[in-house]
Structures are given as structure tokens and as C-alpha cells.
Design a protein around this motif. Structure first.
Motif, short mmCIF file in Angstrom:
data_model
loop_
_atom_site.label_atom_id
_atom_site.label_comp_id
_atom_site.label_asym_id
_atom_site.label_seq_id
_atom_site.Cartn_x
_atom_site.Cartn_y
_atom_site.Cartn_z
N TYR A 51 9.21 71.01 -6.41
CA TYR A 51 8.55 69.77 -6.81
C TYR A 51 9.55 68.94 -7.61
O TYR A 51 10.10 69.41 -8.62
N LEU A 52 9.79 67.71 -7.17
CA LEU A 52 10.71 66.81 -7.86
C LEU A 52 9.93 65.62 -8.40
O LEU A 52 9.25 64.91 -7.64
N HIS A 53 10.04 65.41 -9.71
CA HIS A 53 9.31 64.32 -10.34
C HIS A 53 10.23 63.12 -10.56
O HIS A 53 11.26 63.23 -11.23
N ILE A 54 9.86 62.00 -9.96
CA ILE A 54 10.60 60.73 -10.14
C ILE A 54 9.66 59.81 -10.93
O ILE A 54 8.71 59.25 -10.38
N PRO A 55 9.88 59.63 -12.23
CA PRO A 55 8.85 59.06 -13.10
C PRO A 55 8.79 57.53 -13.20
O PRO A 55 8.10 57.00 -14.07
N PHE A 56 9.46 56.81 -12.30
CA PHE A 56 9.60 55.36 -12.47
C PHE A 56 8.58 54.56 -11.66
O PHE A 56 8.26 54.90 -10.52
N CYS A 57 8.10 53.47 -12.27
CA CYS A 57 7.21 52.52 -11.60
C CYS A 57 7.67 51.10 -11.96
O CYS A 57 8.31 50.89 -12.99
N ARG A 58 7.30 50.14 -11.10
CA ARG A 58 7.65 48.74 -11.37
C ARG A 58 6.61 48.05 -12.26
O ARG A 58 6.91 47.06 -12.91
N SER A 59 5.38 48.56 -12.25
CA SER A 59 4.34 47.98 -13.09
C SER A 59 3.42 49.09 -13.57
O SER A 59 3.45 50.21 -13.03
N MET A 60 2.61 48.79 -14.55
CA MET A 60 1.76 49.80 -15.18
C MET A 60 0.33 49.71 -14.64
O MET A 60 -0.36 48.71 -14.80
N CYS A 61 -0.11 50.78 -13.97
CA CYS A 61 -1.51 50.88 -13.55
C CYS A 61 -2.30 51.47 -14.71
O CYS A 61 -2.01 52.58 -15.17
N TRP A 62 -3.30 50.74 -15.19
CA TRP A 62 -3.95 51.13 -16.43
C TRP A 62 -4.75 52.43 -16.32
O TRP A 62 -5.01 53.08 -17.33
N TYR A 63 -5.17 52.81 -15.13
CA TYR A 63 -5.97 54.01 -14.96
C TYR A 63 -5.12 55.28 -14.95
O TYR A 63 -5.63 56.39 -15.12
N CYS A 64 -3.82 55.16 -14.73
CA CYS A 64 -2.96 56.30 -14.44
C CYS A 64 -2.86 57.26 -15.62
O CYS A 64 -2.70 56.83 -16.77
N GLY A 65 -2.94 58.56 -15.32
CA GLY A 65 -2.85 59.57 -16.36
C GLY A 65 -1.58 60.39 -16.29
O GLY A 65 -1.48 61.43 -16.95
N PHE A 66 -0.59 59.93 -15.50
CA PHE A 66 0.65 60.69 -15.33
C PHE A 66 1.76 60.12 -16.20
O PHE A 66 1.79 58.92 -16.48
N PRO A 67 2.70 60.96 -16.63
CA PRO A 67 3.84 60.47 -17.42
C PRO A 67 4.79 59.66 -16.56
O PRO A 67 5.42 60.19 -15.65
N THR A 68 4.86 58.37 -16.83
CA THR A 68 5.70 57.48 -16.04
C THR A 68 6.48 56.53 -16.95
O THR A 68 6.13 56.34 -18.11
N THR A 69 7.51 55.93 -16.39
CA THR A 69 8.34 54.95 -17.09
C THR A 69 8.35 53.66 -16.29
O THR A 69 8.52 53.69 -15.07
N PHE A 70 8.18 52.55 -16.96
CA PHE A 70 8.12 51.25 -16.27
C PHE A 70 9.45 50.52 -16.46
O PHE A 70 9.89 50.33 -17.58
N THR A 71 10.06 50.17 -15.34
CA THR A 71 11.36 49.51 -15.42
C THR A 71 11.51 48.50 -14.30
O THR A 71 11.04 48.71 -13.18
N ARG A 72 12.16 47.38 -14.62
CA ARG A 72 12.49 46.37 -13.62
C ARG A 72 13.94 46.54 -13.14
O ARG A 72 14.36 45.88 -12.21
N ARG A 73 14.66 47.43 -13.83
CA ARG A 73 16.09 47.60 -13.53
C ARG A 73 16.31 48.91 -12.78
O ARG A 73 15.54 49.86 -12.90
N ASN A 74 17.40 48.97 -12.04
CA ASN A 74 17.74 50.17 -11.29
C ASN A 74 18.63 51.14 -12.08
O ASN A 74 18.67 52.33 -11.77
N ALA A 75 19.31 50.63 -13.12
CA ALA A 75 20.25 51.46 -13.87
C ALA A 75 19.60 52.73 -14.43
O ALA A 75 20.20 53.82 -14.33
#
Length: 444
Positions: A51-75
Motif C-alpha cells: 500500500y502506497l500513500h500519496i497524500p496530496f490534493c489540489r483542493s480540500m474536500c470538507w467531508y474527508c477524514g483522511f490525512p492529506t496535504t493541499f498544494t498547488r505546487r508540484n515541488a
């Protein structure tokens, strides 16, 4: 359905029992050193899942319960992938050489946000470090709003077999209320792109219990989803826990459906999907007759792991990436949740395990009972206990809630065999909770 029964058992705060014991029982007693020992003790010919976790999203879904990071950049993603590749090397060096892989799952976040070339490079690293079986299944979670034709091509080239698309709801009012605006056209385009590149095993995720959701809008979303003919659908109940997940504080609690409406929504979606030819799988999945989940259920081989329902018989899951949870021979492990801490451990040449749990003999028998209940809506407690060398009477007597569940007509019990009545299948978590030795024993 009686309101008293709903209030008593239909509790979003109960565990989903993808694993047992559940994550709140994890502790730092099981750390990187223990994880390393467990990896080294894996049988060389024993299949594993990755299982590989890629934690990035472009926007924040308010219902989501998973550990994620919101970024507009690719770096930040490039930096993370470099660390992830190093973790793969560290883990592979601890495990037996040429460990056979039967299943790979990319979760998130949004794994398909990374560049196509980066995804292909990551797959090359995995294939270099592990021995993929010819029958290995590779699955990827996808956000249709950011999915591209180029990424679909890369997934096909990488040998991806299954794609899981987040939909949640097609109702624009609901979408706005959860900050996830996604058109039917975007979803349909993603499905078409996938199928054009040979990825025709498609999953959809739907959610009920969201703000402004009605029974009618849930049925309409299910009907729209069925028109795209995914192989399977996961239909989750929204769990509103703003004290734990701060982003959920942006959701207006006043427009969330009550217990009775949630139950109606779940039943209506289930009826819609069954009428369209899907088989109900466990608590919250539906699959076409040819799908692996349907076949596994029919043959009594349906499993449940940290990702949900699975046809994969492999019991070993190696976690990679921040917050990823896995199961090794003697217990569970979880990586550091904070990206900075995860990076520090890996760059120092250490495994990133932050906590875990060592299974006892009793844990294993209770886990087996809970898994069969969650998968089959029934469990032969006597047979399971006997197979594990346990006295079934002691296990049954410790499940104090069973008598109440039977009295309320939720379950039928005879000679140690427990069956959840079909009309109460959505209460199965309450039945599983009766065998949870660690759950807070407050009365319903």
C-alpha cells in the motif's frame, strides 16, 4: 424501521472494523525496530500486498477524514516521491529478497496528481525491489477533476488494472456544501479515458448522509453512476467527527440528515444498485456478478483489510508513505503521519514506523469473528474459536451485547452461530462491536 433501534445501533462513531484491533489501540511500543524484525521474519515465498500513500490534493474536500496535504505546487510532491523511493529501498532491504507481490494499491490523497513520468518511475522502483507475480493486481485511486489523458496513458503503460474514482454525490447542491464540485461529464470522461487505455475494472465511491442530501438525490446519484457501469461501488456513510477532523467544521451540521434519513438513504441506494444488477457485498460494497468481490463472496473467500473489502487472500500488507497502515506477521504497523517526521526518519536510514500493535491469540480469534460478520453477515463463532484453540463459551459470554441484539431482532443466534437479519444488515458494525474487547463499554 423503529427510531429507537436506529438511535440504539446506527452509530457513526462505531469502528468500521477494516482491521481489529483498531488504530486507537496502536502505541509507540511497536516502532521501527519491531517493524524491521517483522519484515525480516516474513516467509520468502509468502505473497505480500503493497500500500502506497500519496497524500496530496489540489483542493480540500470538507467531508474527508483522511490525512492529506493541499498544494498547488508540484515541488512538495517531487520531494515526497524522492523520500518514498528511498523508503521502498529500506523496506525491501529488510524483507526477504524477491518477496512476491500479489496486490498493489495507490491511495491518497490523489495519487494521479503526480506526473505520468514520476508514476512510471515509481512503478519501476517497485518492480526492481520486489518480485511481482504475473497475476498481481495494481489499483489506483483517482479524482476525476484532475485526471488527464496523459495520466491514463501512463497507468495503462504501468500495467494498472483497477481504478477507484471518487464521486460521492452528483447533486450540485451537495457538492457545493462539501466543497467538491464535480460534473457528470468530468466523471464520464475519466471513465472513458481509463477504458481507452485498457483499465476497465472501475470502482466508484458514493457517500450518503452528506449535508443537504435527500433520499431522492441519493437515488439519482446512484442511477447516474450505474449508467457508467462501474464494476463495483462503495457506498459509505458520512462520519461527522469535527472534533477529530477540523476541516469538517466547515460543514453546516444543521443540514446533515438525521439517523432515520441516513438509514432511508442507505436502503434506497442499495435497492437501486441491486435492481441494476449489482450484488450487495458486506456492509457497504456492491459489485457486478463477474467482479472479484462477487466471486470471492460466493466462494466464501471475501476478506476485509485496512483498505476495505478485498478478494486478495494475502494477509500481509506492507505500508509505504506517510500514515500508511500495514499488517505484518505478528501485528499492525503505521508510518509517521507528519510528512516532516516521515522524511527525517527515512533520510536518516530508519524505517518510518511510528506506532503499531502486537496481536495476541485472543485478538486473532476476535478478529476472525469480526471479519466473517463484516464480510458474510454471519459467523460460526464456535467453529472459529475451536480452529484457534479457544473456548467458544468464554468468547460468547464476554460478548454481553449479543443478548440485547438478539432481543431487538438484529441477530439470530443458535448454537454459537450468529446471523445478522437481512433487514438489519446496516447494523452489522454494532454486531461486530459486541466482540470488540477494547471498545468503550458504554450502553447504547
Amino acid at each position: 424501521m423503529q427510531i429507537s433501534i436506529l438511535e440504539k445501533y446506527y452509530d457513526a462513531r462505531l469502528p468500521w472494523y477494516t482491521i481489529y484491533p483498531t488504530v486507537p489501540e496502536f502505541s509507540a511500543v511497536v516502532g521501527a525496530e519491531t517493524c524491521g524484525k517483522w519484515l525480516r521474519s516474513l516467509p520468502a515465498d509468502g505473497a505480500v500486498s503493497l500500500y502506497l500513500h500519496i497524500p496530496f490534493c489540489r483542493s480540500m474536500c470538507w467531508y474527508c477524514g483522511f490525512p492529506t496535504t493541499f498544494t498547488r505546487r508540484n515541488a512538495p510532491m517531487f520531494d515526497y516521491l524522492a523520500v518514498l523511493r528511498e523508503e521502498i529501498r529500506l523496506v525491501a532491504e529488510q524483507a526477504p529478497q524477491s518477496l512476491p507481490v500479489s496486490d498493489v494499491h495507490f491511495g491518497g490523497g490523489t495519487p494521479t496528481l503526480i506526473k505520468p513520468a514520476e508514476f512510471l518511475a515509481l512503478m519501476d522502483v517497485l518492480r526492481l525491489r520486489f518480485a511481482f507475480r504475473k497475476t498481481a493486481t495494481i489499483a489506483v485511486e483517482i479524482d476525476p477533476r484532475t485526471f488527464t489523458m496523459e495520466m491514463a496513458e501512463a497507468l495503462g503503460e504501468a500495467g494498472v488494472h483497477r481504478a477507484s474514482l471518487g464521486v460521492q454525490s452528483f447533486d450540485p447542491i451537495v457538492q457545493k456544501a462539501i466543497n467538491r464540485v464535480q460534473s457528470e461529464a468530468q466523471t464520464a470522461a475519466a471513465v472513458e479515458n481509463l477504458r481507452q487505455h485498457g483499465i476497465d475494472r472501475i470502482n466508484f465511491d458514493l457517500i450518503f448522509g452528506l449535508p443537504h442530501q435527500t433520499v431522492q438525490s441519493c437515488v439519482q446519484s446512484a442511477t447516474t453512476a450505474v449508467a457508467l457501469r462501474p464494476d463495483r461501488l462503495a457506498v459509505f456513510g458520512y462520519a461527522h467527527v469535527p472534533s477529530y477532523m477540523k476541516r469538517q467544521r466547515l460543514i453546516d451540521e444543521a443540514v446533515l440528515p438525521d439517523y432515520a434519513t441516513r438509514a432511508e438513504q442507505a436502503a434506497a441506494v442499495a435497492d437501486t444498485l441491486v435492481a441494476a444488477g449489482y450484488h450487495p457485498i458486506g456492509l457497504d460494497h456492491f459489485a457486478l456478478p463477474h467482479d472479484e468481490l462477487s466471486l470471492a463472496q460466493k466462494n466464501g473467500r471475501l476478506r476485509r483489510n485496512s483498505l476495505g473489502y478485498s478478494a486478495d487472500s494475502c494477509s500481509t500488507v506492507i505500508p509505504l508513505g506517510t500514515s500508511a497502515i500495514g499488517r505484518l506477521g505478528d501485528g499492525y504497523v503505521q508510518n509517521e503521519v507528519v510528512r516532516g517526521s516521515y522524511r527525517e526518519h527515512i533520510r536518516a536510514g530508519r524505517l518510518a514506523t511510528s506506532k503499531g500493535y502486537r496481536l495476541t491469540s485472543e485478538d486473532r480469534v476476535r478478529a476472525a469473528i469480526i471479519e466473517r460478520l463484516m464480510c458474510d453477515m454471519e459467523a460460526d463463532v464456535s467453529a472459529i474459536c475451536t480452529a484457534h484453540g479457544f473456548d467458544p463459551i468464554s468468547i460468547l459470554d464476554s460478548a454481553e451485547r449479543l443478548a440485547m441484539l438478539a432481543e431487538d431482532g438484529i441477530v439470530h443466534i443458535q448454537n454459537g452461530f450468529i446471523r445478522v437479519r437481512h433487514e438489519h444488515r446496516f447494523m452489522v458494525r454494532a454486531v461486530a462491536a459486541a466482540f470488540d474487547a477494547y471498545l468503550d463499554r458504554k450502553p447504547y
